[in-house]
Design a protein around this motif. Sequence first.
Motif, PDB file in Angstrom:
ATOM      1  N   TYR A 194       0.835  -1.207   0.000  1.00  0.00           N
ATOM      2  CA  TYR A 194       0.000   0.000   0.000  1.00  0.00           C
ATOM      3  C   TYR A 194       0.871   1.259   0.000  1.00  0.00           C
ATOM      4  N   GLY A 195       1.887   1.268   0.854  1.00  0.00           N
ATOM      5  CA  GLY A 195       2.787   2.420   0.867  1.00  0.00           C
ATOM      6  C   GLY A 195       3.470   2.628  -0.472  1.00  0.00           C
ATOM      7  N   GLY A 196       3.873   1.523  -1.124  1.00  0.00           N
ATOM      8  CA  GLY A 196       4.481   1.651  -2.453  1.00  0.00           C
ATOM      9  C   GLY A 196       3.523   2.212  -3.476  1.00  0.00           C
ATOM     10  N   ALA A 197       2.253   1.786  -3.407  1.00  0.00           N
ATOM     11  CA  ALA A 197       1.255   2.306  -4.349  1.00  0.00           C
ATOM     12  C   ALA A 197       1.023   3.796  -4.128  1.00  0.00           C
ATOM     13  N   VAL A 198       0.995   4.231  -2.861  1.00  0.00           N
ATOM     14  CA  VAL A 198       0.830   5.658  -2.558  1.00  0.00           C
ATOM     15  C   VAL A 198       2.034   6.444  -3.070  1.00  0.00           C
ATOM     16  N   LEU A 199       3.224   5.902  -2.868  1.00  0.00           N
ATOM     17  CA  LEU A 199       4.435   6.561  -3.360  1.00  0.00           C
ATOM     18  C   LEU A 199       4.376   6.749  -4.869  1.00  0.00           C
ATOM     19  N   LEU A 200       4.013   5.703  -5.591  1.00  0.00           N
ATOM     20  CA  LEU A 200       3.946   5.795  -7.051  1.00  0.00           C
ATOM     21  C   LEU A 200       2.803   6.692  -7.502  1.00  0.00           C
ATOM     22  N   LEU A 201       1.712   6.705  -6.747  1.00  0.00           N
ATOM     23  CA  LEU A 201       0.607   7.609  -7.070  1.00  0.00           C
ATOM     24  C   LEU A 201       1.092   9.051  -7.076  1.00  0.00           C
ATOM     25  N   GLY A 202       1.812   9.459  -6.018  1.00  0.00           N
ATOM     26  CA  GLY A 202       2.339  10.816  -5.968  1.00  0.00           C
ATOM     27  C   GLY A 202       3.466  11.058  -6.943  1.00  0.00           C
ATOM     28  N   LEU A 237       1.279   6.479   9.731  1.00  0.00           N
ATOM     29  CA  LEU A 237       2.717   6.242   9.641  1.00  0.00           C
ATOM     30  C   LEU A 237       3.093   5.737   8.249  1.00  0.00           C
ATOM     31  N   THR A 238       2.288   4.834   7.702  1.00  0.00           N
ATOM     32  CA  THR A 238       2.557   4.302   6.362  1.00  0.00           C
ATOM     33  C   THR A 238       2.535   5.408   5.315  1.00  0.00           C
ATOM     34  N   VAL A 239       1.544   6.284   5.405  1.00  0.00           N
ATOM     35  CA  VAL A 239       1.418   7.370   4.434  1.00  0.00           C
ATOM     36  C   VAL A 239       2.585   8.347   4.559  1.00  0.00           C
ATOM     37  N   VAL A 240       2.958   8.691   5.787  1.00  0.00           N
ATOM     38  CA  VAL A 240       4.068   9.633   5.987  1.00  0.00           C
ATOM     39  C   VAL A 240       5.356   9.068   5.404  1.00  0.00           C
ATOM     40  N   VAL A 241       5.612   7.789   5.674  1.00  0.00           N
ATOM     41  CA  VAL A 241       6.824   7.156   5.137  1.00  0.00           C
ATOM     42  C   VAL A 241       6.765   7.102   3.609  1.00  0.00           C
TER      43      VAL A 241
END
Length: 519
Positions: A194-202, A237-241
């Motif tokens: 999930y964190g990786g998907a958020v990173l790639l989304l941004g 925490l996941t989103v911030v990272v």
Amino acid sequence: MSEPGNAVRPETSVAADRARAVLPGSISALLMLAVALTGATRPRLSWDEVTSAEVSQRTLGQIWRLIHNVDAVFGTYYAFLRFWTSLFGDGELSLRLPSILAMAAAVGLTAELGRRLFTPLIGLTAGVLLVIVPNTSRYAAEARPYAFVCFFSMLSLLLLLVAVGGRDAARTAGPDAAATGVPAARRRYVWVLYGGAVLLLGAFHLVALSTLAAHAVAVGIVARRRRDPRLAGIWLLTVVVAVAPLAPLAGLGARQDSTQLHWVPPITASAIRRMPAEITGSSPVAWLLLGMAVLAVWHPARRLVPVAVLALAPVIAVAVASVLVTPMWVARYMLVALAPLALLAAVALAAGAPQPRTWRGLLDGRLLRIGAVLLLLAAVAVPGQRAIRQPTAKNGPDYRGLAALVGRYEQPGDVIVYPPRNRAMRAGMDYYLRRLPSRPRDVLLSIPSTRTGLLIAAEHPDDAARLAGSTGIWLMVADRRPDPLTVRPGLRELLTTEYAEVGRWKRKHATAVLYRPRR
């Protein structure tokens, strides 16, 4: 023999259920893939796509230098496209194919999300609605990052649903999600994904991070139901990272907004009224979708709130930024709102309808009404679907048509001249001219854009001296002005005394003028 209270479901029944579970997403994705590939290369490249094509031929070092000057927010996409074109070339279909695949996957994920949150029929209906919308196909066949943004938007929300998983979350999310929970020991890996998907989304578009508002609402609903505030803490925490590595990208983008968005007009009431049609690509389709989405409010709110926030958050974020920071009211920046809008419309259309398990079940009256509505919407969308596949449907000049003209009338010794400091005309013409057997020389080119660290090439200052004696001079103008020489005033004396205009052609957003020596 099993006791009645502990009956074990036959393996064939379990396998059939699993097969049915993947049908909404698979059917929707394949349908989107087929529709997006239809006529995908008929429109010529847009002015943004020719930039993608040009940058994709740079080295990673040159792309790194570029994003420190301009287009930082597209750096991830450019790096990906560099890798892709090194394997598959930079033809029109090759350039657009990654976006086509990403959009097909996004539509499939939307259907899967609908299945998990609501019912398989609602998921399939949402997927079909997205296939019908003209701009889903338009931005699928666009060599820009917007289809990827749609994909990662849906992927991140789906992974969040699995990460908060378990049967309690599934019941909160929807009836069909109960079987989708993962063991607690594996859930931490889902949080990493999930964190990786958020990173790639941004990374593919910073504005799309506004969809995290929907994630916050979904987590809040589950955490409140479970009375487990730790869940909100894990999510935060996941989103911030995940977003922390995007800080340098955001800093570069903020410094470049005057060059990136200088062309966007201020937001107005009329611009807001036009936006639904611009996002969907068809005014009738837009208002029919919105009308159906509004009807979804009659259904249980708990499941609808995250989807509604996902639809509204990007629009509100772009509107607020356009008022308080800089104008950025552009339809493609809000394309991520299409999938949740389709989900809301699907809920209004298909909630309460029976789930067909046999071919005969498809003849139920309510299912026939759903099919009739989808057919009506598809009929209404036909003009929009045709429009986006016209040869000049994309933004910018008709580079392909201009290059064909040059190829028809070009003679040995001809040279070509572009508007000064124009990022797209030289790149667009170069893309199509290099596919011809011969082409006019670009004698004014001093330093290619690949070496300037910009999207604009450097030119020799002595333009008239370098053109003198040419057998023909092609002047390309990026608009349709009555006096093309105003774009190159330094050439007026040469072209009016020693040369004569022998041809002038007007194409979309462009003019081509051919000069030959006076006899």
